[in-house]
Design a protein around this motif. Structure first.
Motif, PDB file in Angstrom:
ATOM      1  N   ARG A   1      -3.511   5.640   1.577  1.00 28.99           N
ATOM      2  CA  ARG A   1      -4.013   4.827   1.688  1.00 28.99           C
ATOM      3  C   ARG A   1      -4.117   3.276   2.661  1.00 28.99           C
ATOM      4  O   ARG A   1      -4.836   2.521   2.875  1.00 28.99           O
ATOM      5  N   LEU A   2      -3.517   4.222   3.813  1.00 29.13           N
ATOM      6  CA  LEU A   2      -3.620   3.105   4.577  1.00 29.13           C
ATOM      7  C   LEU A   2      -3.926   3.545   6.465  1.00 29.13           C
ATOM      8  O   LEU A   2      -3.985   4.465   6.726  1.00 29.13           O
ATOM      9  N   SER A   3      -4.907   2.209   6.912  1.00 28.44           N
ATOM     10  CA  SER A   3      -5.728   3.388   8.094  1.00 28.44           C
ATOM     11  C   SER A   3      -4.607   2.763   9.631  1.00 28.44           C
ATOM     12  O   SER A   3      -3.959   2.345   9.572  1.00 28.44           O
ATOM     13  N   GLU A   4      -4.987   3.423  10.142  1.00 32.71           N
ATOM     14  CA  GLU A   4      -4.902   3.852  11.279  1.00 32.71           C
ATOM     15  C   GLU A   4      -4.503   2.107  12.567  1.00 32.71           C
ATOM     16  O   GLU A   4      -3.305   1.834  13.238  1.00 32.71           O
TER      17      GLU A   4
ATOM     18  N   GLN B   1       1.305  -1.086   0.329  1.00 34.20           N
ATOM     19  CA  GLN B   1       0.329   0.138   0.206  1.00 34.20           C
ATOM     20  C   GLN B   1       0.891   1.211  -0.631  1.00 34.20           C
ATOM     21  O   GLN B   1       0.737   2.254  -0.540  1.00 34.20           O
ATOM     22  N   VAL B   2       1.648   1.154   1.054  1.00 38.39           N
ATOM     23  CA  VAL B   2       2.656   2.587   0.524  1.00 38.39           C
ATOM     24  C   VAL B   2       3.500   2.485  -0.582  1.00 38.39           C
ATOM     25  O   VAL B   2       3.376   3.382  -1.223  1.00 38.39           O
TER      26      VAL B   2
ATOM     27  N   ASN C   1      -1.840   9.255   7.938  1.00 39.71           N
ATOM     28  CA  ASN C   1      -2.597   8.225   7.955  1.00 39.71           C
ATOM     29  C   ASN C   1      -4.093   8.445   7.169  1.00 39.71           C
ATOM     30  O   ASN C   1      -4.654   9.840   6.944  1.00 39.71           O
ATOM     31  N   LEU C   2      -4.407   7.260   6.556  1.00 36.68           N
ATOM     32  CA  LEU C   2      -6.069   7.803   6.015  1.00 36.68           C
ATOM     33  C   LEU C   2      -6.991   8.135   7.041  1.00 36.68           C
ATOM     34  O   LEU C   2      -8.014   9.004   6.473  1.00 36.68           O
ATOM     35  N   ASP C   3      -6.841   8.561   8.227  1.00 42.34           N
ATOM     36  CA  ASP C   3      -7.304   8.073   8.884  1.00 42.34           C
ATOM     37  C   ASP C   3      -7.634   9.721   9.508  1.00 42.34           C
ATOM     38  O   ASP C   3      -8.775  10.487   9.686  1.00 42.34           O
ATOM     39  N   ASP C   4      -6.367   9.884   9.511  1.00 51.01           N
ATOM     40  CA  ASP C   4      -6.108  11.664   9.546  1.00 51.01           C
ATOM     41  C   ASP C   4      -6.555  12.685   8.630  1.00 51.01           C
ATOM     42  O   ASP C   4      -7.895  13.559   9.059  1.00 51.01           O
TER      43      ASP C   4
ATOM     44  N   PRO D   1     -18.062  -0.234   5.533  1.00 50.92           N
ATOM     45  CA  PRO D   1     -15.905  -1.126   5.138  1.00 50.92           C
ATOM     46  C   PRO D   1     -15.237  -0.634   3.276  1.00 50.92           C
ATOM     47  O   PRO D   1     -16.453  -0.979   2.442  1.00 50.92           O
ATOM     48  N   GLY D   2     -13.873   0.249   3.295  1.00 54.51           N
ATOM     49  CA  GLY D   2     -13.971   1.100   2.755  1.00 54.51           C
ATOM     50  C   GLY D   2     -14.369   2.468   2.031  1.00 54.51           C
ATOM     51  O   GLY D   2     -14.206   2.866   0.886  1.00 54.51           O
ATOM     52  N   LYS D   3     -15.174   3.252   2.561  1.00 58.65           N
ATOM     53  CA  LYS D   3     -15.940   3.628   2.434  1.00 58.65           C
ATOM     54  C   LYS D   3     -15.205   5.106   2.735  1.00 58.65           C
ATOM     55  O   LYS D   3     -14.771   6.023   1.386  1.00 58.65           O
TER      56      LYS D   3
END
Length: 274
Positions: free
Chosen positions: A187-190, A18-19, A142-145, A232-234
């Motif tokens: 692209r990566l979640s926490e 993903q990185v 990350n994606l959450d941020d 999921p994936g949203k």
């Protein structure tokens, strides 16, 4: 369990994949560049620093010691142990030596300290990147941020911030300049980063900043965690859609406002303030 080995192998393959996909799709940097990674001591920047070195990039870490009693010394020690253990290059800049230890700043201002602290960190990350000739400054967002920041900027309809939010913010020359900034973990979640850090045995600083209690950013993350649980994936879908269709619209709107930058009379860095 019988599947534990498979899960571990999948995670250790998934994270770097993903990185690399994030680097490639957004053209963040190449192997010929010099990358400066901002290291707070948290799992995300340390995992990023570890993975970029493992992939063969020319990387140096930068830690800002904010001078917060009971917190900064722990975070700094964590970063220094990590870099020493893996034989990784590290720069440390002490804010107390600049007269900007965060407790001192907190005593002198009347607005929330998180805003001022963020500006101080961005200034010195940018300054070191420019002064030392790095190609890019990479952060562990990350994606959450990113989705929480997008949500915050959208509910305020902050055109300036929405116009340049994304995995890459291009360099700007003149008036001291801005270094190119990138977010390889977009692209990566926490949760995914935490799993990777655990499997790699990365010891990180996990205590929240003592001044961050009640921050709206944490609340926005929780909202999106609930949405992701039901759909999921949203998060990634919406963020990628924003990059493709939303950001260009806001960039055009921001350009029409013609905000002019000029050098600060004190530090020479670019600013829109008089």
């Amino acid at each position: 369990s019988p599947n534990s080995g498979f899960g571990e192998s999948f995670c250790l393959d998934f994270f770097p994949g993903q990185v690399e996909k994030g680097l490639r799709r957004q053209k963040l940097f190449t192997f010929s560049g010099r990358i400066l990674v901002a290291l707070s001591g948290g799992k995300d920047p340390l995992a990023l620093r570890f993975e970029l070195s493992r992939l063969g990039y020319d990387v140096t870490g930068l830690h800002l010691d904010l001078g917060i009693p009971g917190s900064s010394e722990v975070a700094r020690a964590c970063v220094e142990r990590f870099c020493a253990r893996h034989d990784l290059d590290l720069l440390v800049k002490e804010m107390a030596a600049e007269g900007l230890a965060i407790p001192l700043v907190k005593e002198r201002i009347r607005r929330p300290i998180c805003s001022a602290c963020g500006k101080i960190k961005r200034h010195y990350f940018n300054k070191v990147a420019l002064d030392e000739g790095y190609t890019v400054l990479a952060t562990g967002h990350n994606l959450d941020d990113e989705i929480a920041r997008l949500f915050s900027n959208t509910i305020r309809w902050d055109i300036a911030y929405l116009s340049d939010q994304g995995p890459a913010l291009e360099a700007e020359e003149g008036h001291g300049g801005f270094a190119r900034k990138v977010k390889p973990l977009w692209r990566l979640s926490e949760f995914e980063t935490a799993n990777y850090a655990f499997l790699r045995g990365i010891d990180y600083h996990y205590a929240p900043c003592p001044y961050s209690k009640g921050a709206s950013f944490t609340f926005h993350k929780k909202i999106w965690a609930d949405i992701e649980e039901h759909m999921p994936g949203k998060k990634l879908d919406i963020y990628q859609a924003f990059l493709e269709r939303g950001r260009p619209v806001f960039a055009a709107a921001a350009q029409s406002q013609n905000i002019e930058l000029k050098p600060c009379a004190v530090c020479s860095m670019p600013t829109s303030q008089d």
